[in-house]
Scaffold this motif. Sequence first.
Motif, PDB file in Angstrom:
ATOM      1  N   ASP A  40      -4.161 -31.368  -9.723  1.00  0.00           N
ATOM      2  CA  ASP A  40      -4.088 -32.315 -10.528  1.00  0.00           C
ATOM      3  C   ASP A  40      -5.549 -33.011 -10.982  1.00  0.00           C
ATOM      4  OD1 ASP A  40      -2.169 -34.240 -11.989  1.00  0.00           O
ATOM      5  OD2 ASP A  40      -3.377 -35.678 -10.816  1.00  0.00           O
ATOM      6  N   SER A  93       2.359 -37.319 -13.429  1.00  0.00           N
ATOM      7  CA  SER A  93       1.217 -36.431 -13.020  1.00  0.00           C
ATOM      8  C   SER A  93       2.130 -35.371 -12.514  1.00  0.00           C
ATOM      9  CB  SER A  93       0.712 -36.890 -11.463  1.00  0.00           C
ATOM     10  OG  SER A  93       1.671 -37.348 -10.495  1.00  0.00           O
ATOM     11  N   GLY A  98       2.702 -34.746  -9.577  1.00  0.00           N
ATOM     12  CA  GLY A  98       3.125 -35.057  -7.760  1.00  0.00           C
ATOM     13  C   GLY A  98       4.154 -35.381  -7.497  1.00  0.00           C
TER      14      GLY A  98
HETATM   15 MG    MG Z   1      -0.817 -37.459  -7.592  1.00  0.00          MG
END
Ligand code: MG
Length: 407
Positions: free
Chosen positions: A345, A187, A189
């Motif tokens: 996201d 992702s 992240g």
């Molecule tokens: Mg994430």
Amino acid sequence: MKYSEIMVRYGELSTKGKNRRDFIRQLGKNVRDILTEFEGIEVLAQRDRLHVILNGNDATPVMDAIGKVFGIETYSPVVRLSKDATLEDIQKTALEMINEQYEEGQTFKITTKRQNKDYPLNTYGVDNGVGGYVLDNIEGINVQMKQPDIDLRVDVRLTGIYLSSLTIQGALGLPVGTGGRGTMMLSGGIDSPVAAYMAMKRGVKVDMIHFFSPPYTSQQALAKAKDLTAKLTAFGGTIDFIEVPFTKIQEDIKEKVPEGYLMTIQRRMMLRIAAAITLDRHCNGVFTGESLGQVASQTIESMRVINEVTSLPVLRPLLSLDKTEIIKIARKIDTYDLSIMPFEDCCTIFTPPSPKTKPDLDKTIKFEKNIDVEGLMKMALENLKVTKIHVGDDYLNAQKDVFAELL
Ligand code: MG
Ligand code: ATP
């Protein structure tokens, strides 16, 4: 100091025979890949050492790059003199080298090894000749045989005389590519880049799979995931980045599945697609950045229900790490600042306020019948886009330049 090469000592080389050869060949390939931006560098992966011949390049940035590559125990910048260099040549180079490191009150020793038995001086002769010269020319320095501050090694070999005094700790681990292949659900992240780093540390070559949902997610979010991948190439070279269009799937789920099960079914679709890509690419497992108890989808109950869609191993290197531990690694590998850039996201859009932390498998399967699992998967898999990401690639900045031109 004008160094001529960086000498690299191999890491965890417990394996013998063919595995050892593969290890060395792979490390050589990775180092070459990572150093492509430096012109004229030669990488010689030999049985006992790997040599990075600088051919005029400055040693510092090359060493910074080498320091990140998995499979390296230690490395040293080296000055190579010709094989018949005189004692005077060795003395001068040794003095310059020690002067570069020396701080008041430090001790040193000279350790000579001689492979070239034709060299006119034996090891004792070189040790004494060089040691005496250093003592005469640096005020206050002392010799110490056990654990000196500076250990200057002189290696008299058939190919030349090599001097080095610094030994720097490498990244350890195994060369990426020697531990098989897997895919990584990446992702934008903090967690998944760290998980990728840990998979790579054990030698696994990972292909990145990234789900994105335009127009709900932006081009910047995609560029950010690519830039995170570019950061990760530092540890083992070029990485394949696979974009999966996820908009239609998310829209259908949103429309047809009860809110409490949105997240679970969305995750099952992701994992199904990831598993199909994994098999198609002859990879053997799917890595994720999940860690237990972090969010709703990351309870053990939830993992079971999501995991049910595949028999491939789903590997979670961060499973037991706390967020603070993960952040510490993210900072160390320089992905943190990118990860916290605020681009949406695809998992944060359409997330219900309270997803089920303990989804029920039967209910999940029942609600999933509301969507066309096969058809949606097929459509996504037919529209993958694969990009090779290399060391030094920069997608976010490239985009900024395009925008700047438009303005
Ligand atoms: Mg994430
Ligand atoms: P991360 O920091 O890695 O985004 P997270 O704490 O935000 O993780 P989730 O959003 O629940 O947790 O995601 C869990 C895992 O699912 C991620 O670590 C990643 O492996 C995978 N994942 C999530 N979103 C995506 C995406 N858009 N593309 C690919 N994989 C994803």
